[in-house]
Design an enzyme around this catalytic site. Structure first.
Site, PDB file in Angstrom:
ATOM      1  N   GLN A  58       0.851  -1.197   0.000  1.00 21.65           N
ATOM      2  CA  GLN A  58       0.000   0.000   0.000  1.00 21.65           C
ATOM      3  C   GLN A  58       0.882   1.241   0.000  1.00 21.65           C
ATOM      4  O   GLN A  58       0.377   2.357  -0.112  1.00 21.65           O
ATOM      5  CB  GLN A  58      -0.882   0.015   1.257  1.00 21.65           C
ATOM      6  CG  GLN A  58      -1.839  -1.151   1.337  1.00 21.65           C
ATOM      7  CD  GLN A  58      -2.471  -1.245   2.718  1.00 21.65           C
ATOM      8  OE1 GLN A  58      -3.502  -0.662   2.981  1.00 21.65           O
ATOM      9  NE2 GLN A  58      -1.839  -1.972   3.610  1.00 21.65           N
ATOM     10  N   HIS A  70      -1.524   1.357  -4.253  1.00 17.58           N
ATOM     11  CA  HIS A  70      -1.903   2.764  -4.029  1.00 17.58           C
ATOM     12  C   HIS A  70      -1.015   3.730  -4.820  1.00 17.58           C
ATOM     13  O   HIS A  70      -0.960   4.914  -4.505  1.00 17.58           O
ATOM     14  CB  HIS A  70      -1.843   3.101  -2.529  1.00 17.58           C
ATOM     15  CG  HIS A  70      -2.932   2.429  -1.732  1.00 17.58           C
ATOM     16  ND1 HIS A  70      -2.957   2.420  -0.352  1.00 17.58           N
ATOM     17  CD2 HIS A  70      -4.034   1.746  -2.123  1.00 17.58           C
ATOM     18  CE1 HIS A  70      -4.032   1.752   0.058  1.00 17.58           C
ATOM     19  NE2 HIS A  70      -4.694   1.327  -0.981  1.00 17.58           N
TER      20      HIS A  70
END
Ligand code: APR
Length: 236
Positions: free
Chosen positions: A87, A105
């Protein structure tokens, strides 16, 4: 057959490299308003403020180096069939030697043109007036996934989870979906599940096992066990 391992990392793995986490005491979301700096609406309202937020984070990253946990995961990639999902928008996994890192992300060091979709290396300091080298529009944004946007590479991640023998979440609070739901997908596939975190995460109850402590200590020890097991199994 090599063991299929999916590892999900979060901000906690980069904390000991000096990059801030989001939800710990004093974390990034206690200093900044998430809606202002990490949503498409925030960018539309004040692009300079959003670019400055990410410029500051890029400056932090310039002074950071990977630590033992990032390095251990690069070693793990040599021993098992590893899908490394992060992430994190930093590139500390790559700096530690991991190839093929899935940045769900996005990436701080990349830019995305909102006009034509071209991706490029981001300038160390991005400015509102910067122009896209592909279409010349002054519409560059960091290539990061904001709240309200669809994370990247979900199909590939879900395919890996569906085949996983082992799923590990490292340094993530389990507060943000879809990543916080990966443990269920892994369990549905029959994978073993383990969380490595400083403290039990919001999803702790969904994991079969927890290893608590700083990532720089827990991850190398956990990886050493897996690599030794892979050797015994004749996989290395
Ligand atoms: N070792 C292991 N875990 C740690 C360490 C450490 N040294 N330091 C902190 N942690 C743990 C914290 O206890 C916490 O559970 O890491 C976790 C960090 O959680 P968050 O700050 O919520 O980060 P993360 O889970 O990656 O956030 C998910 O939220 O804001 C968004 O897009 C951003 O990708 C991010 C997403």
């Amino acid at each position: 057959m090599r063991q299929k391992v999916v590892v999900l990392t979060g901000a906690g793995i980069s904390a000991e490299s000096g990059l801030g986490t989001f939800r710990d005491r004093g974390g990034i979301w206690s200093q900044y308003d998430l809606a202002e700096v990490a949503t498409p609406e925030g960018f539309a309202a004040d692009p300079a403020k959003v670019l400055d937020f990410y410029n500051a984070r890029r400056a932090n990253l310039a002074g950071a180096a990977p630590h033992a946990a990032h390095k251990a995961l690069a070693v793990l990639g040599e021993a098992v069939d590893l899908t490394l999902v992060t992430q994190n928008i930093d590139d500390l996994h790559e700096q530690a030697g991991s190839g093929d890192v899935i940045h769900m992300h996005g990436e701080l060091r990349r830019s995305l043109c909102a006009a034509c979709g071209a991706r490029a290396m981001a300038a160390e300091v991005m400015r509102v007036a910067d122009r896209c080298t592909a279409c010349n529009a002054a519409a560059l944004r960091p290539d990061v996934v904001w709240f309200g946007e669809m994370p990247y590479h979900m199909e590939r991640i879900e395919d890996a989870l569906a085949e996983a023998d082992l799923f590990a979440a490292i340094g993530t609070s389990g507060e943000v979906y879809p990543a916080a739901g990966f443990v269920e997908l892994a369990r549905m596939a029959g994978a073993e599940t383990v969380e490595l975190n400083l403290e039990p995460s919001a999803r702790a109850g969904a994991f079969q096992r927890a290893i608590l402590g700083p990532a720089s200590e827990t991850v190398p020890a956990w990886v050493a066990g897996l690599v030794a097991g892979a050797r015994l199994g004749g996989d290395v």
